[in-house]
Write a protein that holds these residues in place. Sequence first.
Motif, short mmCIF file in Angstrom:
data_model
loop_
_atom_site.label_atom_id
_atom_site.label_comp_id
_atom_site.label_asym_id
_atom_site.label_seq_id
_atom_site.Cartn_x
_atom_site.Cartn_y
_atom_site.Cartn_z
N UNK A 115 0.84 -1.20 0.00
CA UNK A 115 0.00 0.00 0.00
C UNK A 115 0.88 1.25 0.00
N UNK A 116 0.35 2.33 -0.60
CA UNK A 116 1.10 3.58 -0.64
C UNK A 116 0.19 4.75 -0.33
N UNK A 117 0.65 5.60 0.60
CA UNK A 117 -0.04 6.84 0.97
C UNK A 117 0.75 8.03 0.42
N UNK A 118 0.15 8.90 -0.37
CA UNK A 118 0.88 10.08 -0.85
C UNK A 118 1.33 10.97 0.31
N UNK A 119 2.58 11.41 0.25
CA UNK A 119 3.09 12.30 1.29
C UNK A 119 2.26 13.58 1.37
N UNK A 120 1.78 14.05 0.22
CA UNK A 120 0.97 15.26 0.20
C UNK A 120 -0.27 15.09 1.07
N UNK A 121 -0.85 13.91 1.08
CA UNK A 121 -2.02 13.66 1.92
C UNK A 121 -1.64 13.71 3.39
N UNK A 122 -0.49 13.11 3.75
CA UNK A 122 -0.07 13.11 5.15
C UNK A 122 0.24 14.53 5.62
N UNK A 123 0.88 15.32 4.76
CA UNK A 123 1.19 16.70 5.13
C UNK A 123 -0.08 17.50 5.36
N UNK A 124 -1.12 17.16 4.61
CA UNK A 124 -2.39 17.88 4.74
C UNK A 124 -3.17 17.43 5.97
N UNK A 125 -3.21 16.12 6.24
CA UNK A 125 -4.04 15.59 7.32
C UNK A 125 -3.29 15.43 8.64
N UNK A 126 -1.97 15.32 8.57
CA UNK A 126 -1.18 15.20 9.79
C UNK A 126 -1.07 13.78 10.31
N UNK A 127 -2.15 13.03 10.24
CA UNK A 127 -2.14 11.64 10.71
C UNK A 127 -3.27 10.88 10.03
N UNK A 128 -2.99 9.63 9.68
CA UNK A 128 -4.05 8.75 9.18
C UNK A 128 -3.98 7.43 9.95
N UNK A 129 -5.15 6.83 10.13
CA UNK A 129 -5.26 5.53 10.78
C UNK A 129 -6.03 4.62 9.85
N UNK A 130 -5.31 3.81 9.13
CA UNK A 130 -5.90 2.94 8.11
C UNK A 130 -5.09 1.67 7.97
N UNK A 131 -5.77 0.61 7.52
CA UNK A 131 -5.10 -0.66 7.17
C UNK A 131 -4.20 -1.17 8.29
N UNK A 132 -4.61 -0.92 9.54
CA UNK A 132 -3.88 -1.46 10.69
C UNK A 132 -2.65 -0.67 11.10
#
Length: 321
Positions: free
Chosen positions: A244-261
């Motif tokens: 799985x891949x999370x875009x860095x741009x999304x993390x910079x925008x949201x600060x934290x994600x809790x997904x896929x364990x």
Amino acid sequence: MRLPFVSVLLALVLASSVWASPEFWRYEWPDTNFEKTSVSNWVEILSGGPPKDGIPALDNPDFVPASDKAGIDPTEPVITLEMGGQARAYPIRYLTWHEIVNDVVGGVPVAVTFCPLCNSALTFDRRIDGRVLSFGVSGKLRHSDMIMYDRETESWWQQAIGEAIVGDLTGAELRTLPSWMESWAEFLERHPNGLVMAEPGHNRDYGRNPYRGYDSSARPFLYSGDLPPHGIDALARVIRVGDRAWPMERLAREGEVREAGVVISWRSGQASALDTGRIGDGRDVGSIRVRDGQGRDVPHDVMFAFAYHAFWPEGIWMLGN
């Protein structure tokens, strides 16, 4: 020694005219078993310019107390490894020029690796079936990713996936250990009594980025594969956990994600090592930590989107809403 960006580009363009094959490489690698391989399309493997060991891997480097270390800018990235009650920092200012460090941490033989062309920073356990391997830089690239080799069997290993792709050990997989890139200031804040790798005794301009402007390029070195889907830039950073891949741009925008364990958090303050001429002056790309539900660090990589798509073409893109 890695050549300056423009010189390397010229060398790679010239090298791209040569259609690689097992026969082509056999003369340079007489001790590698080319009869055993998982590579189906040899055109994917090209010379990156420097020959075998032209980029010298480091073995058993010296370390100094982090509190005594001078000369590293606060925003410069380091690879942090915490094992066996030890905390060690491996500055990217050194790994940019050496790409592999063979070390032992907490009794575990490890290879700390960094591929500048993919921004891939991975740490591996060097043991395969009880045998300790040591790694060098082959000078070859596949999908722009470094191909390592082990000195014991001269098998070739794909750094991005930690798997042997040519030679007697083809199909063997190295165990990836939890490590992460963060700023030097972050490491010092958390581990004032930790250790940092001392400057190697090689004639290199440590702290200079020989890939100036690379992560703003439209296309990576010697990459002829498909570009990432969803309109994602080829050299955009993504956080890879498994397939799985999370875009860095999304993390910079949201600060934290809790997904896929996993729980992935972002913090500002880390300079890009592939932006300006001096690493410490690079633009802020932020730092990532990946943990599981119990707060334990999880092996992951922060790599360019094109490399993720090349090695995980069926991977899952975690784009959010």
